[in-house]
Write a protein that holds these residues in place. Sequence first.
Motif, PDB file in Angstrom:
ATOM      1  N   LEU A   1       0.813  -1.206   0.000  1.00  0.00           N
ATOM      2  CA  LEU A   1       0.000   0.000   0.000  1.00  0.00           C
ATOM      3  C   LEU A   1       0.852   1.264   0.000  1.00  0.00           C
ATOM      4  O   LEU A   1       0.370   2.349  -0.338  1.00  0.00           O
ATOM      5  N   ALA A   2       2.135   1.114   0.371  1.00  0.00           N
ATOM      6  CA  ALA A   2       3.058   2.253   0.319  1.00  0.00           C
ATOM      7  C   ALA A   2       3.661   2.432  -1.071  1.00  0.00           C
ATOM      8  O   ALA A   2       4.417   3.379  -1.300  1.00  0.00           O
ATOM      9  N   GLY A   3       3.341   1.515  -1.983  1.00  0.00           N
ATOM     10  CA  GLY A   3       3.824   1.643  -3.353  1.00  0.00           C
ATOM     11  C   GLY A   3       5.215   1.092  -3.581  1.00  0.00           C
ATOM     12  O   GLY A   3       5.859   1.402  -4.589  1.00  0.00           O
ATOM     13  N   GLU A   4       5.689   0.252  -2.654  1.00  0.00           N
ATOM     14  CA  GLU A   4       7.035  -0.305  -2.795  1.00  0.00           C
ATOM     15  C   GLU A   4       7.054  -1.464  -3.789  1.00  0.00           C
ATOM     16  O   GLU A   4       6.013  -2.004  -4.183  1.00  0.00           O
ATOM     17  N   GLU A   5       8.255  -1.878  -4.166  1.00  0.00           N
ATOM     18  CA  GLU A   5       8.444  -2.908  -5.185  1.00  0.00           C
ATOM     19  C   GLU A   5       8.266  -4.294  -4.578  1.00  0.00           C
ATOM     20  O   GLU A   5       9.228  -5.020  -4.313  1.00  0.00           O
ATOM     21  N   VAL A   6       7.022  -4.668  -4.330  1.00  0.00           N
ATOM     22  CA  VAL A   6       6.722  -6.003  -3.809  1.00  0.00           C
ATOM     23  C   VAL A   6       5.638  -6.633  -4.675  1.00  0.00           C
ATOM     24  O   VAL A   6       4.845  -5.943  -5.320  1.00  0.00           O
ATOM     25  N   GLY A   7       5.599  -7.953  -4.693  1.00  0.00           N
ATOM     26  CA  GLY A   7       4.530  -8.676  -5.355  1.00  0.00           C
ATOM     27  C   GLY A   7       4.507  -8.519  -6.861  1.00  0.00           C
ATOM     28  O   GLY A   7       5.520  -8.183  -7.498  1.00  0.00           O
ATOM     29  N   THR A   8       3.339  -8.773  -7.416  1.00  0.00           N
ATOM     30  CA  THR A   8       3.134  -8.715  -8.873  1.00  0.00           C
ATOM     31  C   THR A   8       2.068  -7.675  -9.182  1.00  0.00           C
ATOM     32  O   THR A   8       0.975  -7.704  -8.618  1.00  0.00           O
ATOM     33  N   TRP A   9       2.400  -6.775 -10.084  1.00  0.00           N
ATOM     34  CA  TRP A   9       1.475  -5.715 -10.502  1.00  0.00           C
ATOM     35  C   TRP A   9       0.811  -6.110 -11.807  1.00  0.00           C
ATOM     36  O   TRP A   9       1.474  -6.433 -12.782  1.00  0.00           O
ATOM     37  N   PHE A  10      -0.520  -6.117 -11.803  1.00  0.00           N
ATOM     38  CA  PHE A  10      -1.303  -6.399 -12.998  1.00  0.00           C
ATOM     39  C   PHE A  10      -1.891  -5.073 -13.481  1.00  0.00           C
ATOM     40  O   PHE A  10      -2.764  -4.500 -12.821  1.00  0.00           O
ATOM     41  N   ALA A  11      -1.415  -4.593 -14.591  1.00  0.00           N
ATOM     42  CA  ALA A  11      -1.893  -3.316 -15.117  1.00  0.00           C
ATOM     43  C   ALA A  11      -3.294  -3.476 -15.683  1.00  0.00           C
ATOM     44  O   ALA A  11      -3.666  -4.542 -16.191  1.00  0.00           O
ATOM     45  N   ALA A  12      -4.078  -2.415 -15.583  1.00  0.00           N
ATOM     46  CA  ALA A  12      -5.414  -2.427 -16.172  1.00  0.00           C
ATOM     47  C   ALA A  12      -5.292  -2.586 -17.685  1.00  0.00           C
ATOM     48  O   ALA A  12      -4.489  -1.911 -18.325  1.00  0.00           O
ATOM     49  N   THR A  13      -6.069  -3.503 -18.232  1.00  0.00           N
ATOM     50  CA  THR A  13      -6.001  -3.781 -19.671  1.00  0.00           C
ATOM     51  C   THR A  13      -7.222  -3.295 -20.428  1.00  0.00           C
ATOM     52  O   THR A  13      -7.221  -3.231 -21.651  1.00  0.00           O
ATOM     53  N   GLY A  14      -8.296  -3.005 -19.719  1.00  0.00           N
ATOM     54  CA  GLY A  14      -9.531  -2.583 -20.369  1.00  0.00           C
ATOM     55  C   GLY A  14     -10.054  -1.305 -19.760  1.00  0.00           C
ATOM     56  O   GLY A  14      -9.433  -0.714 -18.869  1.00  0.00           O
ATOM     57  N   ARG A  15     -11.184  -0.883 -20.251  1.00  0.00           N
ATOM     58  CA  ARG A  15     -11.839   0.297 -19.714  1.00  0.00           C
ATOM     59  C   ARG A  15     -12.916  -0.127 -18.726  1.00  0.00           C
ATOM     60  O   ARG A  15     -13.386  -1.252 -18.745  1.00  0.00           O
ATOM     61  N   ARG A  16     -13.281   0.794 -17.869  1.00  0.00           N
ATOM     62  CA  ARG A  16     -14.358   0.514 -16.926  1.00  0.00           C
ATOM     63  C   ARG A  16     -15.609   0.166 -17.715  1.00  0.00           C
ATOM     64  O   ARG A  16     -16.049   0.925 -18.571  1.00  0.00           O
ATOM     65  N   THR A  17     -16.136  -0.997 -17.441  1.00  0.00           N
ATOM     66  CA  THR A  17     -17.286  -1.490 -18.188  1.00  0.00           C
ATOM     67  C   THR A  17     -18.558  -1.294 -17.389  1.00  0.00           C
ATOM     68  O   THR A  17     -18.523  -0.977 -16.196  1.00  0.00           O
ATOM     69  N   SER A  18     -19.678  -1.495 -18.043  1.00  0.00           N
ATOM     70  CA  SER A  18     -20.957  -1.359 -17.349  1.00  0.00           C
ATOM     71  C   SER A  18     -21.147  -2.533 -16.394  1.00  0.00           C
ATOM     72  O   SER A  18     -20.605  -3.623 -16.591  1.00  0.00           O
ATOM     73  N   ALA A  19     -21.928  -2.285 -15.347  1.00  0.00           N
ATOM     74  CA  ALA A  19     -22.219  -3.351 -14.387  1.00  0.00           C
ATOM     75  C   ALA A  19     -22.905  -4.512 -15.089  1.00  0.00           C
ATOM     76  O   ALA A  19     -22.683  -5.680 -14.755  1.00  0.00           O
ATOM     77  N   ARG A  20     -23.722  -4.201 -16.074  1.00  0.00           N
ATOM     78  CA  ARG A  20     -24.447  -5.242 -16.800  1.00  0.00           C
ATOM     79  C   ARG A  20     -23.490  -6.196 -17.511  1.00  0.00           C
ATOM     80  O   ARG A  20     -23.633  -7.414 -17.434  1.00  0.00           O
ATOM     81  N   ARG A  21     -22.498  -5.642 -18.211  1.00  0.00           N
ATOM     82  CA  ARG A  21     -21.574  -6.504 -18.945  1.00  0.00           C
ATOM     83  C   ARG A  21     -20.672  -7.294 -18.004  1.00  0.00           C
ATOM     84  O   ARG A  21     -20.348  -8.453 -18.263  1.00  0.00           O
ATOM     85  N   LEU A  22     -20.250  -6.665 -16.909  1.00  0.00           N
ATOM     86  CA  LEU A  22     -19.417  -7.391 -15.954  1.00  0.00           C
ATOM     87  C   LEU A  22     -20.226  -8.513 -15.315  1.00  0.00           C
ATOM     88  O   LEU A  22     -19.735  -9.631 -15.132  1.00  0.00           O
ATOM     89  N   TRP A  23     -21.482  -8.224 -14.968  1.00  0.00           N
ATOM     90  CA  TRP A  23     -22.366  -9.253 -14.415  1.00  0.00           C
ATOM     91  C   TRP A  23     -22.511 -10.405 -15.400  1.00  0.00           C
ATOM     92  O   TRP A  23     -22.417 -11.578 -15.032  1.00  0.00           O
ATOM     93  N   LEU A  24     -22.713 -10.069 -16.666  1.00  0.00           N
ATOM     94  CA  LEU A  24     -22.936 -11.096 -17.670  1.00  0.00           C
ATOM     95  C   LEU A  24     -21.690 -11.947 -17.870  1.00  0.00           C
ATOM     96  O   LEU A  24     -21.766 -13.170 -17.988  1.00  0.00           O
ATOM     97  N   ALA A  25     -20.522 -11.313 -17.870  1.00  0.00           N
ATOM     98  CA  ALA A  25     -19.282 -12.046 -18.138  1.00  0.00           C
ATOM     99  C   ALA A  25     -18.847 -12.922 -16.973  1.00  0.00           C
ATOM    100  O   ALA A  25     -18.289 -13.999 -17.176  1.00  0.00           O
TER     101      ALA A  25
END
Length: 390
Positions: free
Chosen positions: A253-277
């Motif tokens: 949470l301090a932003g240090e170099e730990v773990g694995t960072w997964f960058a956002a690959t898509g745009r914020r989608t509608s709740a409907r599409r996320l629910w469906l997927a």
Amino acid sequence: MPVTEPRTRTDLPRARRVVVKVGSSSLTGADGHLDVPALEALVTVLASARRAGQQVVLVSSGAIAAGIGPIGLAARPRDLATAQATASVGQGLLVARYTEAFGMHGLRVGQVLLTAGDLVRRQHYANAQRALERLLALGVVPVVNENDTVATDEIRFGDNDRLAALVSHLVRADALVLLTDVDGLYDGPPARAGSRPVREVRSAADLADVEVTGRGSDIGTGGMVTKLDAASIATGSGIPVLLTSAPNAARALAGEEVGTWFAATGRRTSARRLWLAHAAQVRGRLHLDAGAARAVTDGKRSLLAAGVTGVEGDFEPGDAVELVGPDGVVARGLVAYGSTELPDMLGKSSAQLRQDGENLPRAVVHRDDLAQLSVHVRRERRRGRFSRGS
């Protein structure tokens, strides 16, 4: 200044709203009892983030694990009834510990119990969203868990990672932090000599050579597969993810170099599409030829009867179905016809359907009712059973 969409891990300290998920194995000892010092250490980290101005939603596993010791069981129960009873005992103990621990930092907690069904039914989804938003506005730390006492599949498959990703979308989080019992993603089993840490994932191609296993610890029910599934859900809807171990929570949470960072690959989608997927209960499958699969995915077009080669399951108009191309599942959608109607329509063009008496032949699945699945989710999607009911 807060950032709404962290681009790198160094942005995490300035993220306005963060969902943190912690697994059972990080909260319990080898004997099955709740590890109170570990829980208090995590709460101290989250309380510090709250004092720094971040809003925190905690998705916590551990209800069943917390109940193992008090009930006197030797290990995690395997039958559903005992698992539900154990969760009933453990959930009270777990939230009591959180209430006490956060209270030592002057913070209040609010328990929110969810099942996948709460994210499938639109009214339930809206109710959960409203409750969580209000808790955050009141300065309360929501502690979210699966409602294991009444859940069924959730208990058998341990889906709190997936739930955390869906909750991240539900509360419009700026980042998701997954805390587990390993310090990040490795390209092979962490205990195996030669396995190397994967520090950053920016696309599915970065996971091509990663070897993961499905089961985690004896206390928990998830494994790295569920973590990657959760990361795929979140990043695909515009929410970055950091995966690391619970002892690394403060550094993460301090932003240090730990773990694995997964960058956002898509745009914020509608709740409907996320629910469906990711949350809708699938009632069947439609098999597509190669051309139809490309039209649905690359062309983002509606699915027509001419491209459907087979039907599985028992479903009615409006039910969710999986669309399966020659290389596997490619999308989910709300079907316009029932399973008894479709077999007579397979492979027929709109003109042929009109000749058969269909005056206004509808798309089998309209493009507005389609949700494509990410490459990782397509690869991990297993063939399921289809049944009616809630």
